[in-house]
Design a protein around this motif. Structure first.
Motif, short mmCIF file in Angstrom:
data_model
loop_
_atom_site.label_atom_id
_atom_site.label_comp_id
_atom_site.label_asym_id
_atom_site.label_seq_id
_atom_site.Cartn_x
_atom_site.Cartn_y
_atom_site.Cartn_z
N VAL A 93 0.83 -1.20 0.00
CA VAL A 93 0.00 0.00 0.00
C VAL A 93 0.86 1.25 0.00
O VAL A 93 0.54 2.25 -0.64
CB VAL A 93 -0.95 0.00 1.21
CG1 VAL A 93 -1.69 1.33 1.32
CG2 VAL A 93 -1.94 -1.13 1.10
N LEU A 96 1.95 1.77 -3.39
CA LEU A 96 0.83 2.21 -4.20
C LEU A 96 0.61 3.71 -4.06
O LEU A 96 0.42 4.43 -5.05
CB LEU A 96 -0.45 1.46 -3.79
CG LEU A 96 -1.74 1.96 -4.45
CD1 LEU A 96 -1.68 1.78 -5.96
CD2 LEU A 96 -2.95 1.23 -3.87
N LEU A 152 -6.98 9.12 -2.76
CA LEU A 152 -6.90 7.72 -3.14
C LEU A 152 -5.87 6.96 -2.31
O LEU A 152 -6.12 5.83 -1.86
CB LEU A 152 -6.57 7.60 -4.63
CG LEU A 152 -6.62 6.20 -5.24
CD1 LEU A 152 -7.97 5.54 -4.95
CD2 LEU A 152 -6.37 6.25 -6.74
N ALA A 153 -4.71 7.59 -2.08
CA ALA A 153 -3.67 6.94 -1.26
C ALA A 153 -4.17 6.72 0.16
O ALA A 153 -3.95 5.66 0.77
CB ALA A 153 -2.41 7.80 -1.26
N TYR A 155 -7.32 6.42 1.19
CA TYR A 155 -8.35 5.39 1.18
C TYR A 155 -7.75 4.00 1.17
O TYR A 155 -8.17 3.12 1.94
CB TYR A 155 -9.25 5.59 -0.04
CG TYR A 155 -10.20 4.43 -0.28
CD1 TYR A 155 -11.36 4.30 0.47
CD2 TYR A 155 -9.92 3.47 -1.25
CE1 TYR A 155 -12.23 3.24 0.26
CE2 TYR A 155 -10.78 2.40 -1.47
CZ TYR A 155 -11.93 2.29 -0.71
OH TYR A 155 -12.77 1.23 -0.91
N GLU A 156 -6.76 3.79 0.32
CA GLU A 156 -6.14 2.47 0.22
C GLU A 156 -5.40 2.11 1.50
O GLU A 156 -5.41 0.95 1.94
CB GLU A 156 -5.18 2.43 -0.97
CG GLU A 156 -5.88 2.41 -2.32
CD GLU A 156 -6.71 1.15 -2.52
OE1 GLU A 156 -6.34 0.10 -1.96
OE2 GLU A 156 -7.73 1.22 -3.21
N ARG A 159 -8.02 1.15 4.14
CA ARG A 159 -8.60 -0.14 3.79
C ARG A 159 -7.66 -1.28 4.14
O ARG A 159 -8.08 -2.32 4.67
CB ARG A 159 -8.91 -0.18 2.29
CG ARG A 159 -9.71 -1.40 1.84
CD ARG A 159 -10.06 -1.32 0.38
NE ARG A 159 -8.87 -1.44 -0.47
CZ ARG A 159 -8.33 -2.60 -0.84
NH1 ARG A 159 -8.86 -3.75 -0.41
NH2 ARG A 159 -7.27 -2.63 -1.61
N ARG A 160 -6.36 -1.07 3.92
CA ARG A 160 -5.40 -2.13 4.22
C ARG A 160 -5.17 -2.27 5.73
O ARG A 160 -4.86 -3.37 6.21
CB ARG A 160 -4.08 -1.85 3.50
CG ARG A 160 -3.12 -3.03 3.53
CD ARG A 160 -3.72 -4.27 2.88
NE ARG A 160 -4.03 -4.04 1.47
CZ ARG A 160 -3.16 -4.22 0.49
NH1 ARG A 160 -1.92 -4.60 0.76
NH2 ARG A 160 -3.53 -4.01 -0.76
N PRO A 236 0.85 -0.18 5.68
CA PRO A 236 -0.27 0.77 5.61
C PRO A 236 -0.06 2.02 6.46
O PRO A 236 -0.55 3.10 6.13
CB PRO A 236 -1.48 -0.04 6.06
CG PRO A 236 -0.92 -1.18 6.82
CD PRO A 236 0.40 -1.49 6.19
N THR A 243 0.32 9.89 2.85
CA THR A 243 -0.88 10.69 2.59
C THR A 243 -0.81 12.03 3.31
O THR A 243 -1.16 13.08 2.75
CB THR A 243 -2.13 9.93 3.04
OG1 THR A 243 -2.21 8.68 2.34
CG2 THR A 243 -3.39 10.74 2.76
#
Length: 360
Positions: A93, A96, A152-153, A155-156, A159-160, A236, A243
């Motif tokens: 993540v 990402l 987006l970063a 959120y991911e 989520r992780r 994460p 972020t």
């Protein structure tokens, strides 16, 4: 030298006028292709004492800016593409988030390139100051792209955190982090160097943005190290830290664009302009200085006081010299309008008829 305005015989002595180099009438005998090229040159570089040199300089600056954007776009897209492949293989993540940020940074070249292209257009009767403000509009697009990558970063990463997954190919994740840092740092140095040379604040800011991205790439190494040590939750968490880092970049970028849209300038530039004007023979006092950025060019409107016994011709000569000094001594200044007012006699109000129309 050609003048911007006709000087009517009923002007009061020493009451000046707005004067801007390069907007005057063509001299006698100049016509055809020469006149057309002259008008184009004046529109692009209005204060030039040598129109062709100033026009060539302005076009060269735009061309250099376009080259920087093209090269940096290619480098960052390749960097992000390599990282994306490793993201798919590893599930990191943190990587990402860094990859998304690099893609967003590469895409900032698109609105900037459009702005540089539009900004080359000559001023016309609708856009009398030209199209340099396109750079500020590009800045708004850049802010929106940074906002999207941060959202987006984040959120991911969240989520992780809620659904932890094992990271694969830890060594490749670390390698991708180093690649991200190297690509961003190279682009940052290139953008900042050329941006300073051509006077583009937007390009310099974009270079600083790339440098920040480089350091967030190094943060991905922390996630890889944590996974290697058996702590996958580190990945994460680092994604959330990235972020937050993107959020700080977003804040600075939004502030910079806000200042440009509100015509803010560094107060030191106003001080410099006042000092320059004070050294001009015939200037008794500097009444006001107003500066604004239009794209990567600085424009000035100033009011100076001269002896009330001066003739119109003498006051005009002082105004021309004041403009000349400003253009040559104030960095990035491309246009100056100088208004001269008579200083005296005591008790005289040369703007009495305008008092009711001025802001309180």
């Amino acid at each position: 030298m050609s003048d911007q305005h006709d000087h009517e015989s009923d002007h009061e002595p020493a009451h000046g006028h707005g004067h801007g180099h390069g907007h005057g009438r063509a001299e006698g005998g100049r016509g055809g292709i020469g006149a057309v090229l002259g008008r184009i040159g004046h529109a692009i570089a209005p204060h030039s004492h040598d129109t062709s040199d100033k026009t060539d300089s302005a076009l060269e600056a735009s061309d250099r800016g376009m080259r920087v954007l093209a090269v940096s776009f290619a480098v960052l897209m390749v960097t992000a593409a390599v990282q994306a492949v490793i993201v798919a293989a590893s599930g990191s993540v943190a990587l990402l988030g860094d990859t998304l940020h690099n893609f967003a940074d590469a895409l900032t070249a698109v609105p900037l390139a459009i702005a540089f292209s539009v900004g080359r257009r000559a001023a016309d009767r609708r856009f009398t100051y030209g199209y340099g403000r396109a750079e500020d509009l590009a800045g708004i697009v850049i802010v929106l792209l940074i906002t999207a990558s941060a959202a987006l970063a984040g959120y991911e990463a969240v989520r992780r955190l809620l659904d932890p997954q094992e990271i694969r190919a830890v060594g490749w994740v670390a390698a991708a982090a180093v690649i991200g840092f190297a690509g961003n740092e190279w682009v940052a140095r290139y953008r900042i160097k050329v941006g300073k040379e051509i006077g583009s604040a937007a390009l310099v800011a974009d270079g600083l943005h790339a440098r920040t991205d480089g350091f967030t790439s190094l943060a991905v190494l922390l996630g890889a190290g944590g996974a290697a040590l058996g702590f996958p939750v580190v990945d994460p968490v680092v994604g959330l830290l990235i972020t937050i880092a993107i959020g700080f970049v977003l804040r600075d970028a939004a502030r910079e664009i806000y200042h440009r849209l509100m015509d803010a300038v560094d107060p030191a530039l106003v001080d410099d302009a006042e000092r320059i004007l004070a050294t001009v023979d015939g200037v008794r006092r500097v009444e006001s200085v107003r500066l604004r950025w239009i794209g990567h060019a600085l424009h000035a409107e100033v009011e100076i006081l001269v002896d009330h016994d001066m003739s119109v011709v003498a006051a005009h000569k002082v105004a021309v010299e004041a403009e000349h000094r400003l253009i040559h001594d104030l960095p990035r200044l491309r246009a100056a309008t100088v208004h001269t007012d008579p200083d005296g006699p005591d008790g005289a109000d040369h703007h009495a008829s305008l008092t009711a129309h001025r802001d309180p």
